[in-house]
Design a protein around this motif. Structure first.
Motif, PDB file in Angstrom:
ATOM      1  N   ALA A 296       0.814  -1.211   0.000  1.00 30.00           N
ATOM      2  CA  ALA A 296       0.000   0.000   0.000  1.00 30.00           C
ATOM      3  C   ALA A 296       0.849   1.264   0.000  1.00 30.00           C
ATOM      4  CB  ALA A 296      -0.926   0.002   1.214  1.00 30.00           C
ATOM      5  N   ASN A 297       2.062   1.174   0.537  1.00 26.58           N
ATOM      6  CA  ASN A 297       2.837   2.393   0.748  1.00 26.58           C
ATOM      7  C   ASN A 297       4.191   2.426   0.038  1.00 26.58           C
ATOM      8  OD1 ASN A 297       1.167   3.895   2.879  1.00 26.58           O
ATOM      9  ND2 ASN A 297       1.401   1.885   3.823  1.00 26.58           N
ATOM     10  N   TYR A 298       4.606   1.301  -0.559  1.00 26.00           N
ATOM     11  CA  TYR A 298       5.930   1.261  -1.173  1.00 26.00           C
ATOM     12  C   TYR A 298       5.841   0.775  -2.610  1.00 26.00           C
ATOM     13  CZ  TYR A 298       8.185   2.229   3.265  1.00 26.00           C
ATOM     14  OH  TYR A 298       8.596   2.845   4.415  1.00 26.00           O
ATOM     15  N   ASP A 299       6.785   1.249  -3.389  1.00 23.37           N
ATOM     16  CA  ASP A 299       6.879   0.879  -4.783  1.00 23.37           C
ATOM     17  C   ASP A 299       7.536  -0.496  -4.869  1.00 23.37           C
ATOM     18  OD1 ASP A 299       9.166   1.564  -7.356  1.00 23.37           O
ATOM     19  OD2 ASP A 299       7.043   1.100  -7.648  1.00 23.37           O
ATOM     20  N   SER A 300       6.869  -1.441  -5.488  1.00 22.71           N
ATOM     21  CA  SER A 300       7.379  -2.817  -5.523  1.00 22.71           C
ATOM     22  C   SER A 300       8.646  -2.945  -6.353  1.00 22.71           C
ATOM     23  CB  SER A 300       6.302  -3.750  -6.078  1.00 22.71           C
ATOM     24  OG  SER A 300       5.926  -3.345  -7.390  1.00 22.71           O
ATOM     25  N   LEU A 301       8.876  -2.055  -7.303  1.00 22.84           N
ATOM     26  CA  LEU A 301      10.055  -2.150  -8.164  1.00 22.84           C
ATOM     27  C   LEU A 301      11.301  -1.643  -7.462  1.00 22.84           C
ATOM     28  CD1 LEU A 301      11.262  -2.784 -10.955  1.00 22.84           C
ATOM     29  CD2 LEU A 301      10.679  -0.431 -11.631  1.00 22.84           C
ATOM     30  N   ASN A 306       5.940   5.091  -2.070  1.00 24.04           N
ATOM     31  CA  ASN A 306       5.191   5.480  -3.258  1.00 24.04           C
ATOM     32  C   ASN A 306       4.501   6.835  -3.037  1.00 24.04           C
ATOM     33  OD1 ASN A 306       3.045   4.911  -1.593  1.00 24.04           O
ATOM     34  ND2 ASN A 306       2.441   3.047  -2.671  1.00 24.04           N
ATOM     35  N   ARG A 307       3.618   7.171  -3.971  1.00 22.70           N
ATOM     36  CA  ARG A 307       2.965   8.474  -3.922  1.00 22.70           C
ATOM     37  C   ARG A 307       2.134   8.649  -2.648  1.00 22.70           C
ATOM     38  NH1 ARG A 307       1.767  12.097  -8.007  1.00 22.70           N
ATOM     39  NH2 ARG A 307       2.498  10.565  -9.537  1.00 22.70           N
ATOM     40  N   THR A 308       1.452   7.577  -2.208  1.00 20.15           N
ATOM     41  CA  THR A 308       0.613   7.673  -1.003  1.00 20.15           C
ATOM     42  C   THR A 308       1.431   7.990   0.223  1.00 20.15           C
ATOM     43  OG1 THR A 308      -0.944   6.081  -1.970  1.00 20.15           O
ATOM     44  CG2 THR A 308      -1.061   6.435   0.416  1.00 20.15           C
ATOM     45  N   LEU A 309       2.481   7.197   0.447  1.00 24.32           N
ATOM     46  CA  LEU A 309       3.322   7.413   1.621  1.00 24.32           C
ATOM     47  C   LEU A 309       4.086   8.727   1.508  1.00 24.32           C
ATOM     48  CD1 LEU A 309       4.381   6.390   4.288  1.00 24.32           C
ATOM     49  CD2 LEU A 309       6.141   5.111   3.059  1.00 24.32           C
ATOM     50  N   SER A 372      13.732   6.066   3.712  1.00 23.62           N
ATOM     51  CA  SER A 372      12.780   5.003   4.059  1.00 23.62           C
ATOM     52  C   SER A 372      13.033   3.829   3.146  1.00 23.62           C
ATOM     53  CB  SER A 372      11.344   5.496   3.901  1.00 23.62           C
ATOM     54  OG  SER A 372      11.052   6.448   4.871  1.00 23.62           O
ATOM     55  N   ARG A 373      13.205   2.638   3.730  1.00 28.97           N
ATOM     56  CA  ARG A 373      13.530   1.464   2.943  1.00 28.97           C
ATOM     57  C   ARG A 373      12.657   0.298   3.363  1.00 28.97           C
ATOM     58  NH1 ARG A 373      19.497   0.004   2.213  1.00 28.97           N
ATOM     59  NH2 ARG A 373      18.610  -0.673   0.252  1.00 28.97           N
ATOM     60  N   TYR A 374      12.642  -0.724   2.529  1.00 25.28           N
ATOM     61  CA  TYR A 374      11.861  -1.931   2.802  1.00 25.28           C
ATOM     62  C   TYR A 374      12.794  -3.122   2.741  1.00 25.28           C
ATOM     63  CZ  TYR A 374       8.555  -5.739   2.069  1.00 25.28           C
ATOM     64  OH  TYR A 374       7.847  -6.891   2.166  1.00 25.28           O
ATOM     65  N   ASN A 375      12.861  -3.896   3.823  1.00 23.56           N
ATOM     66  CA  ASN A 375      13.720  -5.064   3.894  1.00 23.56           C
ATOM     67  C   ASN A 375      12.983  -6.251   3.272  1.00 23.56           C
ATOM     68  OD1 ASN A 375      15.133  -7.432   4.803  1.00 23.56           O
ATOM     69  ND2 ASN A 375      16.168  -6.102   6.295  1.00 23.56           N
ATOM     70  N   ALA A 376      13.460  -6.733   2.156  1.00 25.31           N
ATOM     71  CA  ALA A 376      12.759  -7.788   1.441  1.00 25.31           C
ATOM     72  C   ALA A 376      12.826  -9.119   2.165  1.00 25.31           C
ATOM     73  CB  ALA A 376      13.351  -7.944   0.029  1.00 25.31           C
TER      74      ALA A 376
END
Length: 759
Positions: A296-301, A306-309, A372-376
């Motif tokens: 919902a909040n991060y770009d999967s690529l 993303n734009r929302t967050l 802001s990062r996402y740990n895969a």
């Protein structure tokens, strides 16, 4: 109470009741019959005694003569009792006058009643009965009571004990059923004492935590759930009674943590009741929630917000900037000619290029900003707190950067240039060397606007302006701001080369005694003339030097140059002058400033008492303990300490007594209004009076008119400095000015060895 104890208690109670019934029945029968017979006999004795008394009143001789009549009278049984009895009349001497005592079997009950004649007792009527039949019946009653008591004993003991046995059997069965339910439950179930000690631990708990039950029973629940206090965190909130679930963290035997959801309930309303804790491992649920939050909040690529967050973070960033009165910048980045790469090399290469750009942006800003990062691997959204920025991908080849906590507009320009430089190197993608650049637009909060949508539009417009201006560059929204930034960048670039190019130089402004006109000394002032910028006012470039961290280097050069110049004037025949030099905050905070000043004095040959170091009130008040130690060490060298711009800074004055201050320099803003503004005049008067009481010299800076000079003299100001005497002059011009003044009669120079402590 155990079952054996209950059985014993029931038996004792049954025996007690049965024994009471057994004893009370014959005893009651005997006592009631006895009382009845006694009453009956007493009444008959009274009747017989009254009858005998009536005969005696008729004839006194009846007692002795008519015994048969007396016997007939008392022999009448009025109650027709079945008990054997005897009745007789006897005189006062105990002699039987009528009737027969008879021989009755024990036990015997007797009743007597006196006979009166003419108010005198003349004898008595006696009735006796044998209670042997009553005793026999009492024995029968005792047997009956025993039978009843035994029956009661049996009823009271056997029936409750059988009920107890059935209850215990049912309880055992229920306990066994509950044990089976707990043992085969899929969720961990733990029972605790009121103080948090583990009392039971089911197999599901063993599997979840990795402990055997015997390893944790008797230990505190914190072994399994760090920081968990059952008596405070749950019961105090009333959640134990409602069975409300709570989320927490549990710890396995291998020390790894995992999220749990648990419900805590109490077996009793009192504080000593057993607590039952039912847990559930919610690791999978949390992972699912985090995955949903990521999508919902991060770009999967690129795994960037993303734009929302981005919009949510922008709202919070501007709120923080408003609250802390800081600048914030919004950058719009658009990759130049990305469509060409996408169309010529394919979308797969284009996607990898976007990933590479995101990685470079992250690496570029990581050292000084927040990304802001996402740990895969853990599917955990986190924020690396290393500064104040957020990179987002809005879609396509558009990225944004939010910069927070900016001190100057130039910070945003510096970040933009770092991004442009980082994207200059080619990207190696599947054997292709892909070159890309970016155009950046920047809007500033609150300088440009405070509305989010307006800032977005302004940054977007600035980005398109960058593209129109040749791409691979950045622009601020608004030409005026853009010009300011470029001017600041040019100023910094010029300052870095100013020292090497000898563009910086010193001017000297004299200080004289206000009463005698005698020359006291000079103040060294830094000036800068740039070929492109011309003469730059010191109030413009000195703060920039401070921000760039160049003041320690420049300050060292100023001290060395000024001391050498004053020494050169002395060697050229001029009288010794007191040299005042401004000390920057960074110079003063250096740990070796005292050693450095001592070395400088030794190298240049300047007497320590001839050097006066000027500093602001704020520098002294920032770290009072360390400031005091440094000032005392400088004073021990013989160097004088002066407070510059006094009257415009801190209002706390105790430091004047604590620190070895020699001189107060009244700020030019106060001197300017001394003749026209009563407030300024009063402040100046108060400063001079304060300095006189503390035996501190006063110098008025910025004296430009004779009226100001005269007013200062009247108020007792000892020394003055300003354009009325001379503007700041380069070294050669100042030397000529000093020589001209030396030849005048009214100028009195100081002897070579004069002590200036009273000047």
């Amino acid at each position: 109470m155990k079952s054996s104890g209950v059985a014993s208690t029931v038996s004792w109670m049954a025996a007690l009741v049965g024994g009471l019934v057994t004893a009370l029945l014959p005893a009651s029968y005997w006592w009631l019959t006895y009382q009845y017979q006694l009453g009956e006999m007493t009444n008959e004795a009274i009747i017989n005694a009254s009858q005998v008394a009536a005969l005696v009143r008729q004839s006194r001789s009846v007692l002795d003569a008519d015994k048969s009549r007396l016997a007939e009278l008392i022999s009448k049984d009025l109650t027709l009792t079945e008990l054997p009895e005897a009745r007789y009349v006897r005189d006062l001497n105990g002699r039987v006058l009528a009737g027969n005592q008879g021989k009755l079997e024990q036990p015997i009950l007797s009743a007597s009643e006196p006979v009166y004649a003419s108010g005198r007792k003349v004898g008595e009527v006696v009735i006796t009965r044998s209670l042997l039949p009553v005793a026999y019946r009492t024995g029968i009653a005792a047997l009956l009571g025993l039978a009843i008591g035994m029956s009661i004993f049996i009823i009271m003991r056997v029936i409750p004990l059988r009920a107890l046995e059935r209850a215990l059997a049912s309880l055992h069965h229920e306990k066994e059923r509950l044990r089976i339910v707990v043992d085969y439950a899929l969720d961990p179930i733990i029972t605790l004492s009121h103080d948090g000690m583990v009392e039971s631990f089911n197999p599901a708990a063993e599997k979840s935590f990795g402990y055997r039950a015997k390893q944790v029973i008797g230990k505190h629940i914190e072994t399994l759930m760090p920081g968990f206090e059952p008596g405070q965190s749950i019961l105090s909130q009333g959640k134990a009674q409602s069975g409300e679930t709570v989320e927490g963290v549990a710890r396995r035997r291998d020390r790894s943590l995992f999220p749990v959801e648990y419900a805590l309930s109490s077996t009793s309303d009192s504080a000593d009741g057993t607590l039952v804790c039912i847990l559930r491992d919610i690791s999978e649920r949390k992972e699912a929630q985090q995955s949903l939050a990521f999508m919902a909040n991060y770009d999967s690529l690129t795994q960037l917000p993303n734009r929302t967050l981005f919009r949510d973070r922008l709202i919070h960033a501007l709120a923080r900037a408003r609250r802390h009165d800081k600048l914030a910048a919004l950058m719009f980045l658009d990759l130049d000619r990305f469509k060409l790469v996408n169309d010529s090399l394919g979308h797969a290469i284009g996607d990898k290029l976007l990933q590479g750009v995101a990685e470079r942006l992250t690496l570029t800003l990581r050292e000084a900003d927040t990304v802001s990062r996402y740990n895969a691997n853990t599917k955990e959204v986190r924020q690396e707190e290393t500064g104040g920025a957020l990179i987002s991908r809005l879609g396509g080849d558009e990225f944004t950067v939010i910069l927070e906590g900016l001190k100057h507009v130039n910070d945003a320009a510096s970040a933009a240039q770092k991004i442009i430089d980082a994207l200059t190197a080619p990207f190696d993608i599947d054997g292709h060397a892909v070159y890309i650049s970016t155009s950046i637009g920047i809007s500033l909060f609150p300088l440009d606007d405070s509305n989010i949508d307006t800032l977005l539009k302004q940054a977007d417009m600035a980005m398109y302006y960058s593209k129109e201006s040749g791409r691979n560059n950045y622009h601020f929204y608004g030409e005026q701001m853009n010009h300011f930034v470029h001017q600041r960048v040019a100023l910094e670039s010029s300052l870095r080369a100013a020292l090497e190019n000898k563009e910086l130089f010193l001017c000297y402004q004299p200080t004289i005694n206000a009463d005698s006109g005698r020359l006291i000394g000079v103040e060294a002032l830094l000036r800068w003339t740039n070929p492109g910028l011309g003469k730059v006012p010191p109030e413009q470039f000195i703060p920039v030097l401070e921000e760039m961290g160049l003041m320690p280097e420049i300050g060292e050069w100023v001290l060395l140059t000024a001391c050498r110049q004053v020494r050169a004037w002395q060697q050229a025949g001029l009288a010794p002058l007191r040299l005042a030099v401004n000390l920057s905050a960074r110079q003063f905070k250096q740990g070796d400033i005292v050693e450095h000043i001592g070395k400088l004095l030794r190298e240049t040959g300047i007497a320590p008492r001839m050097l006066e170091l000027e500093m602001t009130e704020g520098m002294l008040m920032e770290h009072t303990e360390s400031s005091g130690a440094t000032l005392n060490a400088l004073a021990a060298l013989g160097v004088r300490i002066s407070i510059d711009n006094f009257g415009t800074g801190y209002s706390s004055l105790p430091y004047l007594k604590r620190f070895p201050i020699d001189t107060l320099k009244i700020d030019r803003s106060l001197v300017r209004g001394i003749s026209t503004n009563n407030n300024d005049a009063e402040i100046v008067h108060a400063i001079i009076a304060l300095a006189r009481s503390l035996k501190i010299r006063v110098i008025a800076v910025g004296v430009e008119t004779e009226e100001q000079k005269a007013t200062l003299k009247r108020q007792g100001c000892g020394q003055i400095q300003g354009y009325l005497l001379s503007p700041p002059l380069p070294a050669e011009e100042c030397e000529r000015w000093l020589r001209a003044r030396s030849s005048a009669e009214w100028v009195r120079t100081l002897p070579q060895n004069q002590n200036l402590s009273t000047a």
